[in-house]
Design an enzyme around this catalytic site. Structure first.
Site, PDB file in Angstrom:
ATOM      1  N   ALA A  66       5.053 -35.841 -28.048  1.00 23.31           N
ATOM      2  CA  ALA A  66       5.487 -37.165 -28.494  1.00 23.31           C
ATOM      3  C   ALA A  66       6.095 -37.874 -27.284  1.00 23.31           C
ATOM      4  CB  ALA A  66       6.517 -37.017 -29.602  1.00 23.31           C
ATOM      5  N   GLY A 111       4.012 -32.301 -29.836  1.00 24.68           N
ATOM      6  CA  GLY A 111       3.144 -33.032 -30.753  1.00 24.68           C
ATOM      7  C   GLY A 111       1.673 -32.991 -30.324  1.00 24.68           C
ATOM      8  N   GLU A 114       0.463 -29.811 -31.655  1.00 27.85           N
ATOM      9  CA  GLU A 114       0.364 -29.982 -33.114  1.00 27.85           C
ATOM     10  C   GLU A 114      -0.907 -30.745 -33.490  1.00 27.85           C
ATOM     11  OE1 GLU A 114       4.524 -31.530 -33.447  1.00 27.85           O
ATOM     12  OE2 GLU A 114       4.627 -30.010 -35.023  1.00 27.85           O
ATOM     13  N   GLU A 134      10.005 -28.188 -27.958  1.00 22.23           N
ATOM     14  CA  GLU A 134      10.962 -28.877 -28.839  1.00 22.23           C
ATOM     15  C   GLU A 134      12.361 -28.274 -28.846  1.00 22.23           C
ATOM     16  OE1 GLU A 134       7.818 -28.597 -29.497  1.00 22.23           O
ATOM     17  OE2 GLU A 134       7.081 -30.303 -30.655  1.00 22.23           O
TER      18      GLU A 134
HETATM   19  N1  DAK Z   1       6.797 -38.622 -23.114  1.00 20.97           N
HETATM   20  C1  DAK Z   1       6.901 -39.679 -22.299  1.00 20.97           C
HETATM   21  N2  DAK Z   1       6.502 -39.659 -21.015  1.00 20.97           N
HETATM   22  C2  DAK Z   1       5.978 -38.525 -20.550  1.00 20.97           C
HETATM   23  C3  DAK Z   1       5.834 -37.353 -21.353  1.00 20.97           C
HETATM   24  C4  DAK Z   1       6.276 -37.437 -22.700  1.00 20.97           C
HETATM   25  N3  DAK Z   1       6.152 -36.435 -23.557  1.00 20.97           N
HETATM   26  N4  DAK Z   1       5.294 -36.378 -20.587  1.00 20.97           N
HETATM   27  C5  DAK Z   1       5.091 -36.901 -19.374  1.00 20.97           C
HETATM   28  N5  DAK Z   1       5.499 -38.187 -19.341  1.00 20.97           N
HETATM   29  C6  DAK Z   1       5.460 -39.100 -18.217  1.00 20.97           C
HETATM   30  C7  DAK Z   1       6.536 -38.762 -17.191  1.00 20.97           C
HETATM   31  O1  DAK Z   1       7.763 -39.311 -17.563  1.00 20.97           O
HETATM   32  C8  DAK Z   1       5.955 -39.372 -15.935  1.00 20.97           C
HETATM   33  O2  DAK Z   1       6.186 -40.756 -15.970  1.00 20.97           O
HETATM   34  P1  DAK Z   1       6.737 -41.554 -14.667  1.00 20.97           P
HETATM   35  O3  DAK Z   1       8.005 -40.871 -14.305  1.00 20.97           O
HETATM   36  O4  DAK Z   1       5.626 -41.376 -13.643  1.00 20.97           O
HETATM   37  O5  DAK Z   1       6.897 -42.967 -15.149  1.00 20.97           O
HETATM   38  C9  DAK Z   1       4.453 -39.153 -16.104  1.00 20.97           C
HETATM   39  O6  DAK Z   1       4.238 -38.950 -17.496  1.00 20.97           O
HETATM   40  C10 DAK Z   1       3.941 -37.925 -15.353  1.00 20.97           C
HETATM   41  O7  DAK Z   1       4.720 -36.797 -15.740  1.00 20.97           O
HETATM   42  P2  DAK Z   1       5.463 -35.852 -14.698  1.00 20.97           P
HETATM   43  O8  DAK Z   1       5.791 -36.583 -13.447  1.00 20.97           O
HETATM   44  O9  DAK Z   1       6.587 -35.194 -15.424  1.00 20.97           O
HETATM   45  O10 DAK Z   1       4.306 -34.786 -14.389  1.00 20.97           O
HETATM   46  P3  DAK Z   1       4.505 -33.267 -13.939  1.00 20.97           P
HETATM   47  O11 DAK Z   1       3.147 -32.800 -13.538  1.00 20.97           O
HETATM   48  O12 DAK Z   1       5.609 -33.125 -12.963  1.00 20.97           O
HETATM   49  O13 DAK Z   1       4.934 -32.481 -15.266  1.00 20.97           O
HETATM   50  C11 DAK Z   1       4.801 -31.944 -17.616  1.00 20.97           C
HETATM   51  C12 DAK Z   1       4.043 -32.412 -16.353  1.00 20.97           C
HETATM   52  C13 DAK Z   1       3.852 -32.045 -18.802  1.00 20.97           C
HETATM   53  C14 DAK Z   1       5.230 -30.459 -17.455  1.00 20.97           C
HETATM   54  C15 DAK Z   1       6.070 -32.818 -17.805  1.00 20.97           C
HETATM   55  O14 DAK Z   1       5.645 -34.192 -17.761  1.00 20.97           O
HETATM   56  C16 DAK Z   1       6.768 -32.579 -19.096  1.00 20.97           C
HETATM   57  O15 DAK Z   1       7.517 -31.588 -19.240  1.00 20.97           O
HETATM   58  N6  DAK Z   1       6.585 -33.511 -20.053  1.00 20.97           N
HETATM   59  C17 DAK Z   1       7.291 -33.475 -21.300  1.00 20.97           C
HETATM   60  C18 DAK Z   1       6.749 -32.405 -22.229  1.00 20.97           C
HETATM   61  C19 DAK Z   1       7.494 -32.422 -23.506  1.00 20.97           C
HETATM   62  O16 DAK Z   1       8.662 -31.971 -23.599  1.00 20.97           O
HETATM   63  N7  DAK Z   1       6.895 -33.046 -24.496  1.00 20.97           N
HETATM   64  C20 DAK Z   1       7.562 -33.384 -25.763  1.00 20.97           C
HETATM   65  C21 DAK Z   1       7.601 -32.227 -26.670  1.00 20.97           C
HETATM   66  S1  DAK Z   1       8.523 -32.652 -28.102  1.00 20.97           S
HETATM   67  C22 DAK Z   1       8.640 -35.694 -34.924  1.00 20.97           C
HETATM   68  C23 DAK Z   1       7.618 -34.798 -34.971  1.00 20.97           C
HETATM   69  C24 DAK Z   1       7.091 -34.294 -33.809  1.00 20.97           C
HETATM   70  C25 DAK Z   1       7.617 -34.661 -32.610  1.00 20.97           C
HETATM   71  C26 DAK Z   1       8.609 -35.573 -32.589  1.00 20.97           C
HETATM   72  C27 DAK Z   1       9.137 -36.114 -33.728  1.00 20.97           C
HETATM   73  N8  DAK Z   1       9.232 -36.197 -36.146  1.00 20.97           N
HETATM   74  C28 DAK Z   1       8.971 -35.388 -37.346  1.00 20.97           C
HETATM   75  C29 DAK Z   1      10.178 -37.261 -36.073  1.00 20.97           C
HETATM   76  C30 DAK Z   1       7.109 -34.064 -31.405  1.00 20.97           C
HETATM   77  C31 DAK Z   1       7.952 -33.758 -30.412  1.00 20.97           C
HETATM   78  C32 DAK Z   1       7.417 -33.343 -29.119  1.00 20.97           C
HETATM   79  O17 DAK Z   1       6.240 -33.482 -28.847  1.00 20.97           O
END
Ligand code: DAK
Length: 260
Positions: A66, A111, A114, A134
């Site tokens: 997400a 997400g 998922e 998460e």
């Molecule tokens: N959201 C927003 N931006 C993101 C992102 C994300 N999930 N993942 C990456 N980006 C953005 C980065 O901020 C960066 O943007 P700039 O800084 O260049 O503007 C760009 O994409 C490139 O990312 P990185 O520079 O971080 O790239 P790296 O190769 O260094 O790292 C990475 C890649 C995938 C390991 C890293 O980007 C990372 O850890 N990303 C976040 C992964 C994550 O934690 N995802 C979220 C999981 S929680 C819900 C139900 C479900 C959900 C939510 C609510 N409800 C029931 C309400 C789901 C939750 C989730 O998915």
């Protein structure tokens, strides 16, 4: 309809739907969720479409979860709306009459994983990475991840992945049964399309009813599931597809299914 975050390509009854938000690693914000819901709903209604392939733009990510930036600023009401939208999307994929295959070409996190798990099965590239970060963000998977992963690979492995927040590679995801097959990155889409074409050549209603029986049977007792399967089996004998399939076999010719 025009989409800002999606690319759609149709070939021989198969639609490749690409989530195209490379600057944020194709992460899911509310506008991507809304567009996906709309696009999949339309594809389900389109009789010419036999299968859908879902993938992410670029070579880095399928969907990196997400959109954390958008999510961090949500009010309670908006978070509720976001959750409902995401869950509706996952259920829609389950309810669609067409198979939806995930082609995971890079990160499938949170997400994003998922979304892949909601699809009917997953093929992955050697570069793919899977995980549920998460708990590190102080939440839990909220688009069906705890349910779909535990049902798919059993609770022990699901517990390890979800509690640790660890990211695993494609080989491990294959050995754990999260993905069906792994291919070199440049072959992934070709292989997925090959399988999609194979499915598209089969009885349209047969595939739809098989999906229905599997998806719905999973939440039934075995006996109820058998009963449900028998009902769907019986209904198929009222269709042209069944007559065409069996007639073509007996006539030693290729079947031409019309999906009716
Ligand atoms: N959201 C927003 N931006 C993101 C992102 C994300 N999930 N993942 C990456 N980006 C953005 C980065 O901020 C960066 O943007 P700039 O800084 O260049 O503007 C760009 O994409 C490139 O990312 P990185 O520079 O971080 O790239 P790296 O190769 O260094 O790292 C990475 C890649 C995938 C390991 C890293 O980007 C990372 O850890 N990303 C976040 C992964 C994550 O934690 N995802 C979220 C999981 S929680 C819900 C139900 C479900 C959900 C939510 C609510 N409800 C029931 C309400 C789901 C939750 C989730 O998915």
């Amino acid at each position: 309809m025009e989409y800002k975050n999606l690319l759609l390509e149709n070939n021989d009854g198969i639609t490749t739907l690409t989530i195209n938000r490379r600057e944020a690693l194709n992460s899911l914000n509310s506008s991507v969720l809304a567009e996906l819901e709309c696009a999949l709903y339309e594809l389900d209604l389109d009789a010419a479409i036999k299968a859908v392939v879902l993938t992410g733009a670029g070579d880095k990510a399928f969907v990196a979860g997400a959109d954390i930036k958008e999510m961090s600023e949500l009010s309670s009401f908006e978070a509720h709306d976001f959750a409902r939208r995401g869950q509706r999307l996952m259920l829609l994929i389950n309810r669609m009459r067409k198979p939806v295959i995930a082609a995971v070409n890079g990160y499938a996190l949170g997400g994003g994983l998922e979304l892949a798990l909601a699809c009917d099965f997953i093929y992955a590239s050697e570069k793919a990475k899977f995980g549920f970060p998460e708990v590190g963000l102080g939440v839990i998977p909220g688009f069906g991840g705890t349910q779909n992963l535990a049902r798919l690979i059993g609770s022990n492995k699901a517990n390890e992945l979800i509690f640790s927040g660890r990211i695993i590679n494609a080989a491990k995801a294959l050995s754990w049964g999260i993905v069906n097959e792994v291919f070199p990155a440049d072959e992934l889409l070709l292989k997925v399309l090959e399988t999609a074409r194979e499915i598209a050549g089969k009885g349209t209603l047969g595939v739809a009813y098989a999906k229905d029986a599997i998806v719905n049977g999973l939440s039934m007792t075995k006996e109820d599931g058998f009963r449900y399967e028998a009902s769907l089996f019986g209904v198929l004998f009222a269709t042209d597809d069944q007559k065409e399939g069996m007639g073509a076999f007996l006539g030693k010719r290729a079947a031409q299914f019309q999906g009716k």
